[in-house]
Structures are given as C-alpha cells and as structure tokens.
Design a protein around this motif. Sequence first.
Motif, PDB file in Angstrom:
ATOM      1  N   HIS A   1      38.370  51.022  36.519  1.00  0.00           N
ATOM      2  CA  HIS A   1      39.216  49.826  36.592  1.00  0.00           C
ATOM      3  C   HIS A   1      40.204  49.826  35.437  1.00  0.00           C
ATOM      4  N   PHE A   2      41.466  49.573  35.748  1.00  0.00           N
ATOM      5  CA  PHE A   2      42.502  49.318  34.755  1.00  0.00           C
ATOM      6  C   PHE A   2      43.152  47.988  35.087  1.00  0.00           C
ATOM      7  N   GLY A   3      43.433  47.194  34.084  1.00  0.00           N
ATOM      8  CA  GLY A   3      44.116  45.930  34.326  1.00  0.00           C
ATOM      9  C   GLY A   3      44.342  45.169  33.044  1.00  0.00           C
ATOM     10  N   LYS A   4      45.540  44.641  32.863  1.00  0.00           N
ATOM     11  CA  LYS A   4      45.823  43.828  31.692  1.00  0.00           C
ATOM     12  C   LYS A   4      45.011  42.540  31.739  1.00  0.00           C
ATOM     13  N   LEU A   5      44.820  41.960  30.572  1.00  0.00           N
ATOM     14  CA  LEU A   5      43.994  40.775  30.436  1.00  0.00           C
ATOM     15  C   LEU A   5      44.376  39.693  31.431  1.00  0.00           C
ATOM     16  N   LYS A   6      45.669  39.398  31.555  1.00  0.00           N
ATOM     17  CA  LYS A   6      46.102  38.312  32.420  1.00  0.00           C
ATOM     18  C   LYS A   6      45.909  38.621  33.894  1.00  0.00           C
ATOM     19  N   ALA A   7      45.733  39.899  34.222  1.00  0.00           N
ATOM     20  CA  ALA A   7      45.615  40.282  35.629  1.00  0.00           C
ATOM     21  C   ALA A   7      44.172  40.368  36.111  1.00  0.00           C
ATOM     22  N   VAL A   8      43.219  40.410  35.189  1.00  0.00           N
ATOM     23  CA  VAL A   8      41.812  40.551  35.582  1.00  0.00           C
ATOM     24  C   VAL A   8      41.305  39.238  36.168  1.00  0.00           C
TER      25      VAL A   8
ATOM     26  N   PRO B   1      38.150  36.872  38.081  1.00  0.00           N
ATOM     27  CA  PRO B   1      36.684  36.793  38.072  1.00  0.00           C
ATOM     28  C   PRO B   1      36.046  37.758  39.071  1.00  0.00           C
ATOM     29  N   ALA B   2      36.706  37.943  40.221  1.00  0.00           N
ATOM     30  CA  ALA B   2      36.167  38.875  41.220  1.00  0.00           C
ATOM     31  C   ALA B   2      36.180  40.308  40.690  1.00  0.00           C
ATOM     32  N   ASP B   3      37.246  40.687  39.966  1.00  0.00           N
ATOM     33  CA  ASP B   3      37.300  42.006  39.344  1.00  0.00           C
ATOM     34  C   ASP B   3      36.148  42.180  38.362  1.00  0.00           C
ATOM     35  N   PHE B   4      35.990  41.168  37.516  1.00  0.00           N
ATOM     36  CA  PHE B   4      34.935  41.224  36.499  1.00  0.00           C
ATOM     37  C   PHE B   4      33.565  41.390  37.150  1.00  0.00           C
ATOM     38  N   ASP B   5      33.297  40.563  38.147  1.00  0.00           N
ATOM     39  CA  ASP B   5      31.979  40.606  38.787  1.00  0.00           C
ATOM     40  C   ASP B   5      31.733  41.942  39.472  1.00  0.00           C
ATOM     41  N   ARG B   6      32.739  42.492  40.131  1.00  0.00           N
ATOM     42  CA  ARG B   6      32.545  43.761  40.845  1.00  0.00           C
ATOM     43  C   ARG B   6      32.304  44.914  39.867  1.00  0.00           C
TER      44      ARG B   6
END
Length: 253
Positions: free
Chosen positions: A95-102, A104-109
């Motif tokens: 996973h790559f993503g800037k802070l503002k783009a992450v 909750p669904a990204d985090f959980d997955r």
Amino acid sequence: MSGKLAGRKALVTGGARGIGAAVARSSPLTGPTWRSTTGAAATRPKHLPPDRRRWSPGDIKADVSDPDQIQRLTDQAADALGGLDILASNAGIEHFGKLKAVTPADFDRVFAINTRGQFLAVQNAVRHMSEGGRIVLTSSASAHEAVFPHALYASSKAAVECIALNLSPELGRRGININAIAPGGTVTDMSDHAASQYVHPDIDADFHTVIRTASSLGRMGRPAEIAAVVSFLVSDDASFITGRTVQADGGWF
C-alpha cells in the motif's frame, strides 16, 4: 525429504507467488501448503517437482483477512499433515498513500491482512505445535527506513516485529521459537508493480538507480535468498534465536 528439516510439517501462507512461493519451493519442508487468492496468486505453482505438489492453491484456499478462514486453513493443514512444526507466514499486501488519502477502509484492510492475519495465523498454528515448533513472520525493510508515502504499510509491518518480540517469552515456555524477517527490495511481481513508488518524488532517478546507490550490494534480492533465511530460522541451527527480526535487505543504508 533430505536435509535438516526432513520430516517437519509446515504451513506456508502466501505461498502461491513471490517470496512465499520461493519458501515453499526451495526449503526442504514436508507438505507445504499454499494460500490462493484471485488472479496470479491462484495459479498452480507448476515449477514445483511432482513430489512437492500434493498441496496446491486449489486444495486449501483462505483469505487471511478473515479470522474464520485462518482457523480453517490451519486446522485443515494440521489434520492432513498430522500436526504442524513450522509456520512461515508470508501473506501480505502492498500500500502507498499520502496521509490525507488514507481511508479507514484502507487502514482496516492493510492491517487485517498484514498484521491481524499474521497474529491469528500464529494463534491458530500454535494449537497444533509442540516443543520445537518454529514460526517466521514477514515484516519489511520499510519498517526500518522512511519511505514516502508508505506509512500505513510500514506501520503494519513494524507491528509484526512487535508481535514476534512480545510473543517470544510466552511461546518460549512451550519450546516454540518465533522470529520475523524484514526483506528489502526483492524481485517479485509485487515489486514490479510498486518499484517506482519507492522513489521519493523529489529524486530524479529511477528505482534501479536508487537500489544501486543505496544498497551495499547494489541490487535487489532474489526470492530464493529470502527463502534461505527463512529456512535457517525454522531449522535447529537457529534454536537459540527467538523474538528477533532478521533484516535481509542487501545492506540498505
């Protein structure tokens, strides 16, 4: 099987491709199993010799983000093999993503697969292990080096190292060793897709130039080289090593 791991019963998650496939292919493990997902990971590893194909991606499918499927995976493997001696936990996603783009669904997955999935794999596997059991979890060099923008992935892998460290005294009472490995850039299909994202946007260079100039060996690792470290950690040669993370990164600096 010949070699120091002859007769050991092993479960390899994420073993359909990349580093996991190399662990299943090159380590002298008895009856390795593979986790299949969709797409490329569901392809049967036909490069395995015939006597190593008694388990295939179609035999035990499991999504390690699902706790029930993790339990089923470990129970099926243990039932078929008559117990478990080794868990090589390799399933994970990038996973790559800037802070503002992450989201909750990204985090959980990401954490469900990279962190919780490995924790629950250990929890379920040790139910079938006795003294002498060996566990190797998969972290990443990203847990030790700042990469832009890689915070979510890196933190999910850093947590894996904490799992190994903090479970070591508990499992040590049962004679089970648990360690982690933190591979650096390794030639896999995952790295093929993600390589360019490891280069900071302000650096005018391609990924291979960065590797040549920031790695002591000046190259990426090969899956078989990472698998060799896993083979060592699950062998009796590593009987006095537990709770540690081995950085197999080619001397990244």
